[in-house]
Every structure is written in structure tokens, then in C-alpha cells.
Design a protein around this motif. Structure first.
Motif, PDB file in Angstrom:
ATOM      1  N   TRP A  59       0.788  -1.134  -0.089  1.00 34.17           N
ATOM      2  CA  TRP A  59       0.039  -0.084  -0.084  1.00 34.17           C
ATOM      3  C   TRP A  59       0.759   1.180   0.013  1.00 34.17           C
ATOM      4  N   GLN A  70      -6.319   4.423   0.086  1.00 33.31           N
ATOM      5  CA  GLN A  70      -6.395   3.457   1.063  1.00 33.31           C
ATOM      6  C   GLN A  70      -5.992   4.246   2.531  1.00 33.31           C
ATOM      7  N   SER A  87     -11.090   2.065   1.919  1.00 35.16           N
ATOM      8  CA  SER A  87     -10.375   2.177   0.738  1.00 35.16           C
ATOM      9  C   SER A  87     -11.282   2.218  -0.490  1.00 35.16           C
TER      10      SER A  87
END
Length: 186
Positions: A59, A70, A87
Motif C-alpha cells: 500500500w 487506502q 479504501s
């Protein structure tokens, strides 16, 4: 859509922020390893903190992309420790659609936290990213997830039978959405 990336969003009670590698322990402990919390997601529960670290590394690397979204959900009253995540799990540029997914630790269920986070994302995606459609779905057995969507003024669009798979196996899913034209701007 006019992508902005995962930028910090402050609400009355929450901070939605980018994840950091140092969040791995909180992620693992607060939601990702809990078999009750991970009953309905489409991703497997984390069986070690290393799994959480590896996901966070991915991420963090993706944050350089303006169309990657996210967020760690952090309670302002709880320091800087993430208690969940929210997200965009899918998007369609052609129709201006973003699909929201969320997960929160059991300790914080039924306290309005997820609804507050989702409301903030709806506002962000309609007002800033210029999304046309914000959607989300849930297993009908997980009625609390549907309550979050309803509380955020998303409209029920139907249930697809045996059209998904989560940690319980093949399942139905109920779809909710909010169109930008129906959003009441604050």
C-alpha cells in the motif's frame, strides 16, 4: 475523475490518513487477525504480523499513484493508532465510479465510526474527485455493514444471488450506491 490520491481527511472524531509501516502491529491486533471481523471480507485473515507488514509495504508503495486510495481510520481520542481501514477497492473511469470497502476492529463496532468515515469519503469523492457514482456492497448476512451504507444515504439497488465469495464461501451480495446528482452538498 480528478484524482487526488490518499490525502488526509479530518472529521469531528476521526483522522483518515495514509498507512505507515509502523501501523502493522495495530492493524494485525485491532482487525486483520480477528476471525469475527474477517468473517465477511474477501481477503483472508492475517495469520502473522509479517502478513500485515507485507500488505502495508504494498500500500505504501502504491501511494505514489494519484488513483490509489487506502486510509487508516484513527480515532482522534485514541492517539495515532489505526482501528480500521477504508479504501477504494475498484473504480471505473468511464462512468466515474468508485467502490468503497471498509473494515473496523470489533471493539469499535456500533459506535458510528464506520459511518463517519464513509460519509467523509462520499463528500471527498463527490466534491473533490468529481466521482459520479459511489458504491459499496455487503453480504446480506452482515446486516450491520448495510446499515452503514443506509445511514450514509446510499440507496439499495438489489441483491445478486451467489455472485460473490468471502471467507464464508460463495455468497449473495447486496449493492448500494449514491450518485453525485443525489448528493446533498454540505
Amino acid at each position: 475523475m480528478n484524482h487526488k490520491g490518499t490525502k488526509r481527511i479530518d472529521t469531528k472524531n476521526l483522522i483518515l490518513r495514509k498507512f505507515e509501516l509502523s501501523d502493522a502491529q495495530a492493524m494485525y491486533r485491532n482487525w486483520a487477525s480477528d476471525s469475527e471481523v474477517t468473517k465477511f471480507p474477501t481477503w483472508k485473515p492475517h495469520d502473522s504480523i509479517e502478513v500485515s507488514k507485507n500488505i502495508l509495504k504494498g500500500w505504501i508503495d502504491e501511494y505514489k499513484n494519484k488513483n490509489f486510495y487506502q486510509w487508516a481510520i484513527v480515532l482522534k481520542s485514541n492517539g495515532d493508532e489505526p482501528i480500521g481501514c477504508i479504501s477504494i477497492v475498484r473504480q471505473d473511469e468511464e462512468i466515474g465510479m468508485v467502490h468503497v470497502g471498509y473494515c473496523i476492529g470489533r471493539k469499535w463496532w456500533n459506535q458510528g465510526v464506520t459511518s463517519e468515515a464513509l460519509s467523509a469519503l462520499i463528500k471527498f469523492f463527490i466534491n473533490e474527485v468529481k466521482a459520479n457514482r459511489i458504491e459499496s456492497r455487503h453480504d446480506p448476512i452482515n446486516q450491520n455493514s448495510g446499515k452503514v451504507m443506509k445511514k450514509c444515504k446510499m440507496k439499495y439497488e438489489g441483491t445478486m444471488r451467489q455472485a460473490d465469495k468471502n471467507n464464508q464461501g460463495i455468497c449473495d451480495y447486496s449493492m448500494y450506491a449514491l450518485l453525485s446528482k443525489d448528493y446533498i452538498r454540505e
